[in-house]
Design an enzyme around this catalytic site. Structure first.
Site, mmCIF file in Angstrom:
data_model
loop_
_atom_site.group_PDB
_atom_site.id
_atom_site.type_symbol
_atom_site.label_atom_id
_atom_site.label_comp_id
_atom_site.label_asym_id
_atom_site.label_seq_id
_atom_site.Cartn_x
_atom_site.Cartn_y
_atom_site.Cartn_z
ATOM 1 N N HIS A 118 0.831 -1.205 0.000
ATOM 2 C CA HIS A 118 0.000 0.000 0.000
ATOM 3 C C HIS A 118 0.867 1.255 0.000
ATOM 4 O O HIS A 118 0.629 2.194 -0.779
ATOM 5 C CB HIS A 118 -0.916 -0.005 1.232
ATOM 6 N N GLU A 119 1.881 1.294 0.866
ATOM 7 C CA GLU A 119 2.739 2.474 0.950
ATOM 8 C C GLU A 119 3.527 2.682 -0.349
ATOM 9 O O GLU A 119 3.676 3.812 -0.818
ATOM 10 C CB GLU A 119 3.696 2.354 2.145
ATOM 11 N N HIS B 170 1.552 4.396 -3.009
ATOM 12 C CA HIS B 170 1.563 5.866 -2.979
ATOM 13 C C HIS B 170 2.772 6.418 -3.738
ATOM 14 O O HIS B 170 2.681 7.478 -4.365
ATOM 15 C CB HIS B 170 1.591 6.367 -1.537
#
Length: 252
Positions: free
Chosen positions: A125-126, A129
């Site tokens: 998820h990170e 980004h």
């Protein structure tokens, strides 16, 4: 008094305005006018992370947390062409972040809470980004605001050399930035796709949301609630992942 001095410095480098609304627009225009290249963002991000590493307890190479993280991310030292460098902060907060230069920092508290698959899902998820350029844009915004506070750095359209304290302020601004709900959902999608194409457990993404939701009402609720405040509802996020997995034949 310090705030007043900063305000006067800003006014000295902005067009003369006759009211507060005009001043606010002038500040917004000044922020938007500062040109920052992607290369500068990556360089400042790298410097800021190095400063963060110096200020936080970083788990050593032989630390069990580092060894566990290395096992989890072993095949994923480069993702979508971006070299990733991983470290563990020996801090009990439940958190993780990734920056535009490819630095990923995972907090001990998150590793205590999550299974290996869930840690990888959060990292995915990170990194989402970063791939989606959310981290780059958040850092650009923090740099622009720092440039305005410091009379636009070296001059119009340029970022001057930042001191350690200024760089720390910029990174605090970056860490405090809240991604939009659409950005969070897109990062969830990236993590799901990342896990799926690498043969990993996509359901771990859903269960990581469930754990964060449960923890948000516990003793560390304040920090976790702040971490999740800009995210879509955790139950909805989890159900969305389960639905995708069912469509893909990866869940019942």
């Amino acid at each position: 008094m310090k705030k007043l001095i900063i305000l006067f410095c800003m006014m000295g480098s902005l067009p003369v305005v006759s009211n507060a609304q005009g001043l606010g627009q002038a500040v917004a225009d000044a922020i938007g006018s500062v040109t920052i290249s992607n290369e500068q963002v990556a360089q400042y991000s790298k410097q800021a992370v190095q400063q963060m590493d110096a200020k936080n307890p970083v788990a050593g190479a032989n630390d069990p947390y580092t060894q566990r993280l290395n096992r989890i991310v072993g095949p994923f030292r480069t993702i979508d062409g971006i070299p990733i460098n991983y470290k563990v902060y020996a801090v009990k907060d439940v958190n993780a972040f990734a920056t535009a230069d490819g630095s990923v920092r995972v907090f001990k508290g998150l590793m205590d809470l999550m299974s290996d698959d869930e840690v990888l899902a959060v990292i995915g998820h990170e990194i989402g980004h970063v791939i989606n350029q959310d981290s780059r844009d958040a850092m650009k915004s923090a740099l622009r605001r720092s440039a305005v506070r410091n009379a636009l750095g070296a001059g119009p359209g340029a970022i001057g050399r930042l001191s350690r304290s200024q760089l720390g302020d910029v990174f605090d601004g970056f860490l405090g930035a809240k991604f939009s709900r659409d950005q969070e959902s897109q990062a969830d999608d990236y993590s799901y796709d990342f896990l799926k194409r690498n043969g990993k457990n996509v359901i771990a993404l859903a269960t990581s949301f469930e754990k964060l939701a449960k923890l948000s009402g516990g003793s560390q609720g304040g920090k976790v609630a702040e971490l999740m405040s800009s995210h879509p509802d955790s139950k909805a996020r989890s159900e969305r992942i389960y639905e995708r997995a069912r469509r893909d034949g990866l869940a019942r």
